[in-house]
Structure formats: structure tokens, C-alpha cells
Design a protein around this motif. Sequence first.
Motif, PDB file in Angstrom:
ATOM      1  N   LEU A  71      12.621   8.589   5.118  1.00  0.00           N
ATOM      2  CA  LEU A  71      12.473   7.173   5.120  1.00  0.00           C
ATOM      3  C   LEU A  71      12.273   6.499   3.779  1.00  0.00           C
ATOM      4  CD1 LEU A  71       9.613   7.503   8.106  1.00  0.00           C
ATOM      5  CD2 LEU A  71      11.896   6.691   8.400  1.00  0.00           C
ATOM      6  N   ASP A  72      11.639   7.110   2.836  1.00  0.00           N
ATOM      7  CA  ASP A  72      11.731   6.702   1.606  1.00  0.00           C
ATOM      8  C   ASP A  72      12.976   6.284   1.045  1.00  0.00           C
ATOM      9  OD1 ASP A  72       8.940   6.651   0.871  1.00  0.00           O
ATOM     10  OD2 ASP A  72       8.921   8.640   0.115  1.00  0.00           O
ATOM     11  N   SER A  73      14.034   7.103   1.247  1.00  0.00           N
ATOM     12  CA  SER A  73      15.530   6.997   1.017  1.00  0.00           C
ATOM     13  C   SER A  73      16.144   5.906   1.749  1.00  0.00           C
ATOM     14  CB  SER A  73      16.257   8.132   1.415  1.00  0.00           C
ATOM     15  OG  SER A  73      15.963   9.405   0.727  1.00  0.00           O
ATOM     16  N   PHE A  74      15.731   5.780   2.951  1.00  0.00           N
ATOM     17  CA  PHE A  74      16.273   4.705   3.845  1.00  0.00           C
ATOM     18  C   PHE A  74      15.762   3.258   3.554  1.00  0.00           C
ATOM     19  CE2 PHE A  74      18.129   7.752   7.175  1.00  0.00           C
ATOM     20  CZ  PHE A  74      19.467   7.268   6.931  1.00  0.00           C
TER      21      PHE A  74
ATOM     22  N   ALA B 118       7.807  -9.305  -5.331  1.00  0.00           N
ATOM     23  CA  ALA B 118       8.891  -8.152  -5.609  1.00  0.00           C
ATOM     24  C   ALA B 118       8.843  -7.225  -4.246  1.00  0.00           C
ATOM     25  CB  ALA B 118       8.365  -7.205  -6.825  1.00  0.00           C
ATOM     26  N   LEU B 119       9.705  -6.639  -3.808  1.00  0.00           N
ATOM     27  CA  LEU B 119       9.696  -5.730  -2.932  1.00  0.00           C
ATOM     28  C   LEU B 119       9.208  -4.519  -3.224  1.00  0.00           C
ATOM     29  CD1 LEU B 119      13.001  -5.616  -0.286  1.00  0.00           C
ATOM     30  CD2 LEU B 119      10.601  -6.687   0.111  1.00  0.00           C
ATOM     31  N   PRO B 120       8.084  -3.988  -2.423  1.00  0.00           N
ATOM     32  CA  PRO B 120       7.349  -2.698  -2.723  1.00  0.00           C
ATOM     33  C   PRO B 120       8.239  -1.553  -2.837  1.00  0.00           C
ATOM     34  CG  PRO B 120       6.123  -4.107  -1.231  1.00  0.00           C
ATOM     35  CD  PRO B 120       7.646  -4.607  -1.341  1.00  0.00           C
ATOM     36  N   THR B 121       9.371  -1.635  -2.543  1.00  0.00           N
ATOM     37  CA  THR B 121      10.410  -0.302  -2.468  1.00  0.00           C
ATOM     38  C   THR B 121      10.898  -0.051  -3.867  1.00  0.00           C
ATOM     39  OG1 THR B 121      12.189  -1.834  -1.874  1.00  0.00           O
ATOM     40  CG2 THR B 121      11.361  -0.727  -0.052  1.00  0.00           C
ATOM     41  N   VAL B 122      11.727  -0.618  -4.483  1.00  0.00           N
ATOM     42  CA  VAL B 122      12.243  -0.555  -5.733  1.00  0.00           C
ATOM     43  C   VAL B 122      11.727  -1.722  -6.785  1.00  0.00           C
ATOM     44  CG1 VAL B 122      13.900   1.327  -5.242  1.00  0.00           C
ATOM     45  CG2 VAL B 122      14.618  -1.053  -5.673  1.00  0.00           C
ATOM     46  N   SER B 123      10.890  -2.646  -6.293  1.00  0.00           N
ATOM     47  CA  SER B 123      10.352  -3.915  -7.239  1.00  0.00           C
ATOM     48  C   SER B 123      11.479  -4.719  -7.410  1.00  0.00           C
ATOM     49  CB  SER B 123      10.068  -3.289  -8.510  1.00  0.00           C
ATOM     50  OG  SER B 123       8.678  -2.381  -8.037  1.00  0.00           O
ATOM     51  N   THR B 124      12.505  -4.991  -6.760  1.00  0.00           N
ATOM     52  CA  THR B 124      13.505  -5.924  -6.764  1.00  0.00           C
ATOM     53  C   THR B 124      12.860  -7.065  -6.151  1.00  0.00           C
ATOM     54  OG1 THR B 124      14.428  -5.180  -4.802  1.00  0.00           O
ATOM     55  CG2 THR B 124      15.648  -4.568  -6.773  1.00  0.00           C
ATOM     56  N   PRO B 125      13.208  -8.352  -6.836  1.00  0.00           N
ATOM     57  CA  PRO B 125      12.717  -9.694  -6.365  1.00  0.00           C
ATOM     58  C   PRO B 125      13.311  -9.868  -4.995  1.00  0.00           C
ATOM     59  CG  PRO B 125      13.927 -10.236  -8.241  1.00  0.00           C
ATOM     60  CD  PRO B 125      14.033  -8.554  -8.006  1.00  0.00           C
TER      61      PRO B 125
ATOM     62  N   THR C 193      14.779   6.112 -11.204  1.00  0.00           N
ATOM     63  CA  THR C 193      14.186   5.350 -10.315  1.00  0.00           C
ATOM     64  C   THR C 193      14.455   5.982  -9.045  1.00  0.00           C
ATOM     65  OG1 THR C 193      14.125   3.307 -11.529  1.00  0.00           O
ATOM     66  CG2 THR C 193      13.717   3.382  -9.162  1.00  0.00           C
ATOM     67  N   LYS C 194      13.441   6.217  -8.016  1.00  0.00           N
ATOM     68  CA  LYS C 194      13.742   6.640  -6.608  1.00  0.00           C
ATOM     69  C   LYS C 194      12.441   6.454  -5.905  1.00  0.00           C
ATOM     70  CE  LYS C 194      15.167  10.838  -4.114  1.00  0.00           C
ATOM     71  NZ  LYS C 194      14.490  10.620  -2.824  1.00  0.00           N
ATOM     72  N   VAL C 195      12.479   6.039  -4.701  1.00  0.00           N
ATOM     73  CA  VAL C 195      11.283   5.610  -3.983  1.00  0.00           C
ATOM     74  C   VAL C 195      10.626   6.982  -3.604  1.00  0.00           C
ATOM     75  CG1 VAL C 195      10.524   4.698  -1.753  1.00  0.00           C
ATOM     76  CG2 VAL C 195      12.056   3.469  -3.335  1.00  0.00           C
ATOM     77  N   GLY C 196       9.437   7.322  -3.837  1.00  0.00           N
ATOM     78  CA  GLY C 196       8.695   8.312  -3.518  1.00  0.00           C
ATOM     79  C   GLY C 196       8.756   9.775  -4.340  1.00  0.00           C
ATOM     80  N   PRO C 197       7.721  10.530  -4.077  1.00  0.00           N
ATOM     81  CA  PRO C 197       7.322  11.781  -4.907  1.00  0.00           C
ATOM     82  C   PRO C 197       8.571  12.639  -5.038  1.00  0.00           C
ATOM     83  CG  PRO C 197       6.064  11.985  -3.336  1.00  0.00           C
ATOM     84  CD  PRO C 197       6.927  10.735  -3.112  1.00  0.00           C
ATOM     85  N   ASP C 198       9.459  12.562  -4.317  1.00  0.00           N
ATOM     86  CA  ASP C 198      10.512  13.535  -4.154  1.00  0.00           C
ATOM     87  C   ASP C 198      11.328  13.558  -5.471  1.00  0.00           C
ATOM     88  OD1 ASP C 198      12.066  15.684  -2.934  1.00  0.00           O
ATOM     89  OD2 ASP C 198      13.581  14.079  -2.504  1.00  0.00           O
TER      90      ASP C 198
ATOM     91  N   GLU D 254       0.756  -1.063  -0.055  1.00  0.00           N
ATOM     92  CA  GLU D 254       0.040  -0.188  -0.036  1.00  0.00           C
ATOM     93  C   GLU D 254       1.030   1.268  -0.063  1.00  0.00           C
ATOM     94  OE1 GLU D 254      -0.966  -2.800   2.358  1.00  0.00           O
ATOM     95  OE2 GLU D 254      -2.205  -3.183   0.344  1.00  0.00           O
ATOM     96  N   GLY D 255       2.217   1.128   0.034  1.00  0.00           N
ATOM     97  CA  GLY D 255       3.068   2.053   0.165  1.00  0.00           C
ATOM     98  C   GLY D 255       3.347   2.589   1.465  1.00  0.00           C
ATOM     99  N   ASP D 256       2.907   2.138   2.628  1.00  0.00           N
ATOM    100  CA  ASP D 256       3.071   2.865   3.768  1.00  0.00           C
ATOM    101  C   ASP D 256       4.559   2.062   4.394  1.00  0.00           C
ATOM    102  OD1 ASP D 256       0.444   3.517   4.073  1.00  0.00           O
ATOM    103  OD2 ASP D 256      -0.181   1.569   4.258  1.00  0.00           O
ATOM    104  N   ILE D 257       5.527   3.028   5.131  1.00  0.00           N
ATOM    105  CA  ILE D 257       6.574   2.603   5.675  1.00  0.00           C
ATOM    106  C   ILE D 257       6.357   1.542   6.841  1.00  0.00           C
ATOM    107  CG2 ILE D 257       8.740   3.479   6.935  1.00  0.00           C
ATOM    108  CD1 ILE D 257       8.785   4.581   4.062  1.00  0.00           C
ATOM    109  N   LEU D 258       7.285   0.542   6.667  1.00  0.00           N
ATOM    110  CA  LEU D 258       7.143  -0.389   7.530  1.00  0.00           C
ATOM    111  C   LEU D 258       8.681  -0.487   8.284  1.00  0.00           C
ATOM    112  CD1 LEU D 258       6.146  -3.749   5.507  1.00  0.00           C
ATOM    113  CD2 LEU D 258       4.674  -2.184   6.972  1.00  0.00           C
TER     114      LEU D 258
END
Lengths: 544, 316
Positions: free
Chosen positions: A166-169, A528-535, A439-444, A78-82
Motif C-alpha cells: 500500500l505504501d508503494s501504491f 504537501a501531500l503526506p506521501t512523498v511531500s510533493t505540493p 526517498t521511498k514511502v514507509g520503513p521498507d 498521521e501516516g494512515d493509508i487513505l
Amino acid sequence: MLRAPHTFSLLGSIAIVGLLAGCSSTTVTSDEPVEGGVLVYATGDAEPDCLDPHVGGNYPQALLATQYLESLVSKNAEGDILPWLAESWTESPDGLSWEFTLREGIEFTDGTPLNAAAVAANIAHLKDPETGSSTGYLALGKVESTTVVDDLTLRLDLTAPDSALLDSFSMPWLGIQSPTALERGEEVNCASPVGTGPFIVESWTRQDSITLVRNEDYSSAPEDAAHDGLPYLDGIEWRFIPDATTRYAALQSGEVDVIDNPQPNSLAAALDGGEITALLAPRPGASNRIELNSSKPPFDDPRVREAFVRAAGVDEGIESLFFGTVDRSYSVLSSVEKEALSAPEYFEGDLDAANALLDEAGWTERDDEGYRVRDGERLTLSFPVSTNQSVPAEQSLFEQLQATTKDVGFEVILEPLDLSSWYGALFAHEYNLVSAPYTKVGPDVLRILYHSDSTVPAPSGYFANLAQLKDSELDALLTQASETSDPALRGELYEQAQEIVLSGYYAIPLYDQQNNYLLGPDVRGVRALPTVSTPTFHDAWLAR
Amino acid sequence: MPVSGARRVLRWLAVRLAGAVFVLWSIATLIFFALRLVPGDPALAILGGPGSQASEEALALVRQEYGLDRPVSEQYLLAMGRLLVGDLGTSYSLRQDVLGLIAEQFWGTLLLTVLALATAWLLALGLATWATRGSRAGRAVASALEIVAAAVPHFWLASVLILLFSTTLGMLPPVSVPGPLGLVLPVVTLALPLAGFLAQVMRESLADALESPFALSARARGESETGVRLRHAVRHAALPAISLSGWAFGSLISGAVVVETVFARPGLGRSLLKAVTDRDIPLVTGIALVSALAFVLVTIATDALDRVADPRLRGS
């Protein structure tokens, strides 16, 4: 992140890929995971020069690092940070100081304990110019200093609030490595980085494969994993098979179990059913776009930009060339970003409007070949295409675009180039159109792509704002959004920012940058991990 | 062999070796200057390519470390001096000793090319014999096959072979696997076009030889047709093909770039492709020099073989 060269396809468009289903095997129908076995993964992405994703920081490194490194935080579907290696965190009211508390009792695979000092060493490693980090270095731009508060608590002090921290980390390029291993020096660490992940790098045979074995002490699965304990697989053999047709043939013959970067026709065949199944994972950050260079004629005139966008009918091309495996995008952000603004109204094809706009802009005459001319100069657009980054179907799409925009009098000159020459053309501003995924996580990612600061080249010549958009209102919105922790306000600011980009006709969104994986008949539990879609293969098992 | 004969052979060898050294030096010089004409900053290539965020200081540091800040003439002399002692430098992208990297990849490519050369020879002999012996129709088919084989590009042939033998028949693996099975498709892909070419050359000289007086007199002595071919004609027919094998070996090395990439085999060809796209000057130079050395040695060897097969050459 810069998309690294992938899918070097020699056979590419020529080969007729077999329509026959590959091998037949007796599959176990039980849903109970089976322990053991080595999964063979064949990648079409480039072979990294260094397995430590802190060094440089490209996508092939992220694919591999996901298997042996873990991050402070993760994201769910869902895009929430875990929480991940960090159990919890707090941000100070002024946003200038963060405290991360780490999970207790976790060890790197070399026995070094995971503690605050270890994370501090990783941040220092990323920020050290000698490391040569690009992706991680940029992501940590606002981090000024780190303080070890106690064994498991680390404080970060920032130069400005950072809503993207947090997106970056969560990105694999900021994966946490053993500080003991980092001290071994670059050459050794590049060949055998040490993390806390489900697998361990055992050996690397250049140009052939990397052998990964199970981490027998694994205990740090993220919350959204299907199970908690050890990986089911004994290990992974990670093979480099650059040619897409060979890769698919190897999957069909059962030589390998999972492949990435399939050709659209193989993907469409898998989506139609059969023994081979497909896993589609859109990447976060920006969508695939064509940027219009607004810093020089003819695209310094907004009417010419709009005329081009209105004339560039790409819908049919996307449908036919990709066999229905991708959806047209009307947003500069990936569809997985909650803040993505989709605005189809700006991209409706209208040749009459395009012709009228060009007439208005003074491109009134046409030469013998049907191209528009103004003051004796032809309406020519140079479009350098990176053959390393654009898959064959995308290159064909650009050829169709060349044909459709010719109707209204544009001459698009496609220049297929290798990666270095392509960058060379961009650095020298020798382009009117360009497609450069990011590719970067988040709208930043919007700040990186469209803030005027990003038109200033790094010492290497690199700049990310290829539309050359310089708009002080947009700059203010993007800066404010990156310093706001209120999600509602942030969303609003990003919406306004995207409106400026889209309504100014600075870019033509094409489709999500998508990771596609094909799985052999025995493969189960890959996601795929929801962060950058790597398996990730922590939950994976082989039904054989 | 008489003393004067041995001396003659030694002198021949010395001349050839001196020539080889000259060729290698020329190639090293050519590559050195050619690669400086290619756009792209070597310092950037060292720091992870043009997309890197390397700082001005890091760039300066690298330029100093690799001597890129010195005048070109000085860089050239340094590079040649290093070559003299067998030092090929450090790879920009892999940060490893180039000689070590090449040594790792060399044997795979050598095995591939030598097997392909041997296969091509066998196929060509078969084809040429068939073409000179069979019926008119058979001859036509054989020469058509030769032309088609000689004309097909490696990448196309590779994909057809994969489609046929891996995907459809499931007989052979499409990618390199340990053991001889994984070698079959790559070797055949490399060998077929060369076989077509060699067969064309052999067929002509075989036909000439079979009609020459010595074949006639052998037949007159009561030698069987097979005997005439094996003992007399083939030796003749092989001469131009042997001379061509040096050239053929060179073409196989360049074919290895395609074949190793398509079949995902580790080797020098694939390294070269990656080195070129990475602008990895030391690695490109190293691989080019080693390939040139192999080429030169094979040419000397084929010339020597020529002298064995053709006594007329020994006097010269």
C-alpha cells in the motif's frame, strides 16, 4: 527513489541574498477562496526528460506528476493509508493475494473510464522492461500477476507477502494513467501524460515552462483535501529556474508565486515572519545520512567506525549552516516514519574515546601532518560528494566534518563530483564515506538500504546498500518485517533492525530529507501531500 | 568593381569556406573521440542514467539500436557519414531529433549574443571616446572602469545586477519574461565584460589615430574635432575591435551557458550544460558543432568587414 540532481546553484554561496522584502501588494484579507488565476511555480529541481513518472522515476517527475496523476491510495498527515482511486481493498490471509475495488464513475481527462483493466495496464506498463521504470518497477517486485475480477475489481497475486504494497501504491511514481494514452507510445506519452488529477498538461516549452490547466471534470480529491470540487486555480505555470538566488529574487519581485529548494538563509528569513511564508515538509523513507563503507579498510574494523562517529561533531555545523531550519536526526529513518528509532546515545561526541579506539585498532602513530599512520599507511578516507545532490550548506557541513575528525587523526578527502562521475566512484567501490539520500514511502526503505541483497549491483552497476552491510540476522529481520502485516510485530522487527545498523556505526544520520517551499504573499491553501511531500494545488487559491 | 576584383573576392571566399569545412570536420572528430574518453556508459545514459535499474537485456538492446556494439572506427565513419547529410542523430536523454532540439533553442541564444555584442560595441565606443577625450582624471576613471568590467565574471555580475535592479529597485524581472524587458539584465551581464575588453583595444588605436598625420591634415583642412573622430579616427580604431569580434562572439556563446542558467532563459548554453551532465553525447556534439559553425561564419564575416573598413587588405 534516487534523488535527482537539483538546485544547480551558480551564485550559491557567493551571492548575498537581499534582506529586503520584495514587492508590496494589497492583499485580500478574506479567508473565502477566490476562483481563477494562474499560479506560477518555480522549481529548482531538474527538468524531467519525461513527464510520465513510470519512465525512470525520480523526484522532479514526482513533483509534476502530483498535479495530473493520482494514485490508488494516499496517506494522511498521521501516516494512515487513505483510499483514493481505490475505494477499498482486502488482503488474503496468506498475504499472497490482494483485491482492490476502484471508485466508480471516474474518468481520465481523455474520457477513458477508470476501471480494473486500466489499472492492470498501468501495472503491466511499469513492469515492462521497455518502459525503463526504476522506482515503480522495484516497488512492484513482488507482484506476479493481475486479474480483472469485474469492471471495478482487480486482483493482484504476489510471489511473497508484501507489507509495503500500500505504501508503494501511494507513491506518485505509481500514478495511474489512461491506458489509451499509454498506447500512444513513449515519445508522445512523455510529453503529455493523461491522468485523473486536478490539472492537465497542456504544453511543454523545454527549458522554460510547462503549462497546466484545470481539469474541468475533476471529482476524485482524496479524503484529507480541504474541499471536494474543482480546483480554484485556472491553471499552473510550472517554470524551471535552476539558480536558487534567481528563484528567490523572482519570488520577491512577484514574478513567481511559489518556489522550492530555497537556500537556508532565505528559508530562515521566511520563517522569521514577513510577507513570504514557508512550508516545510519532511520526506518519508530514509533520513539524510553519511554511510560508512564497512566492506574495506579502515571501516571494516568496527572500532574505527565508532571512532569516526564519536569524532564527527556535526551538531554545531548543522545549526549554523542551516540557520536553524533543520533538526539533527539520530535515526536512519525519516521522522515522519512511525517506526523510526532515534538513538542519540551512539552519536555523542567523545574525542578521548575516539583516540582510545584508534589506538586499540593499531593506528597508534601520527605523521608530520598529524594524521594517524599504521604500518606506514595513513588513515585516509575518501568521500565522493555529488555536487548535484548535496546543497552548498551540506557540502560545507562535510568540510567541517573533515576538520573535526582531523583532531583525532583522520584524513578525509572530499571529492566534489558531477552525478555520473559520482556514481562511477560508487560503482567502483572507491569510497569510504558517502551521502546518498533515498526517498521511498514507509520503513521498507531499510530493506533497500541495508539488506545484503542490495550490495549486489544491478546490471547498471547500481546498488543501494552503500554501507555494504552484510548481516544475516539483519537480513532475516528485514525480510520478516516486509512479510508481516501485523503492525505491532512489524514495528518491533524494524526497531531491532535499526538497532543493528546504529549500534554497528554503519551510518551517521544528519537530518530529515526535507522539502521546503516558499509561498508569495497572495498564495493560500497549498499543502504537501503526506506521501512523498510533493505540493498539491487542488486546494490552492490566489488572494488577488 | 572590376572583374579581377570580383574574382579575387570569390577566391578569398572559397579558401575561407574550405578552411571552415576542415575546421568543422576536425571539431567533429575531436568531440567524437574526446567524449569516448569520458567515464560513463552511453547505453546507461540512454536508459536514464547510472542510477537506473535497466536489465542486461535492455542494455544489450540499446547498444544494438544505437550501434554502440560496433567497433569504434565503424562508429566514427557512420557518425561522419550522418553528419555529411546533416543528420545529428537522436538525443539520448530527450529521445528527440538533435537538429530539431537545437533549432528550437538556437534563436534565443542568437538573439542574446547578437544584442550583447552590439551593446558591448556601443559601450566600448563610448568608453574609448571618453578615455581619449576627457580630462586626465576622466581618462583614469575610464580606464579603471575598462579593467574592472573586463575582469568581472558573469555569474558574479549577474547576481549583483539581480540584487540591484530586481530585488532592491524592482525595475527589471530577474528571470526571462516575454518581451524586451526580460532581455535587459542577461544582455547587460554578457555585454559588460566584453565592453571593457573591447574598449581597451579601441582606446589605444583611437589615440594612435588621433595623433597620426591624416588626423592632423584633416584638422588643418578645418574639420571639427567631432568630424575628425567620426569620419577618420573611429574607422581606424574599429579595425582591431572588428577583428576581435569573431573571438568575442565565441566567448559570448560560452558566456551564454552561465547567463542562460542564472536568468533561467531557454537556449543552447543551458541545453549544453544539461547535455553534459546527462552524458548526452549526440546533443553535446550537435551543440558544439552548431556553435563552431556560428563561430566560423562570424569570423569570415568579420574578416570581410575588415576588408571593407581597411582598403589595404583588399589587395592581399
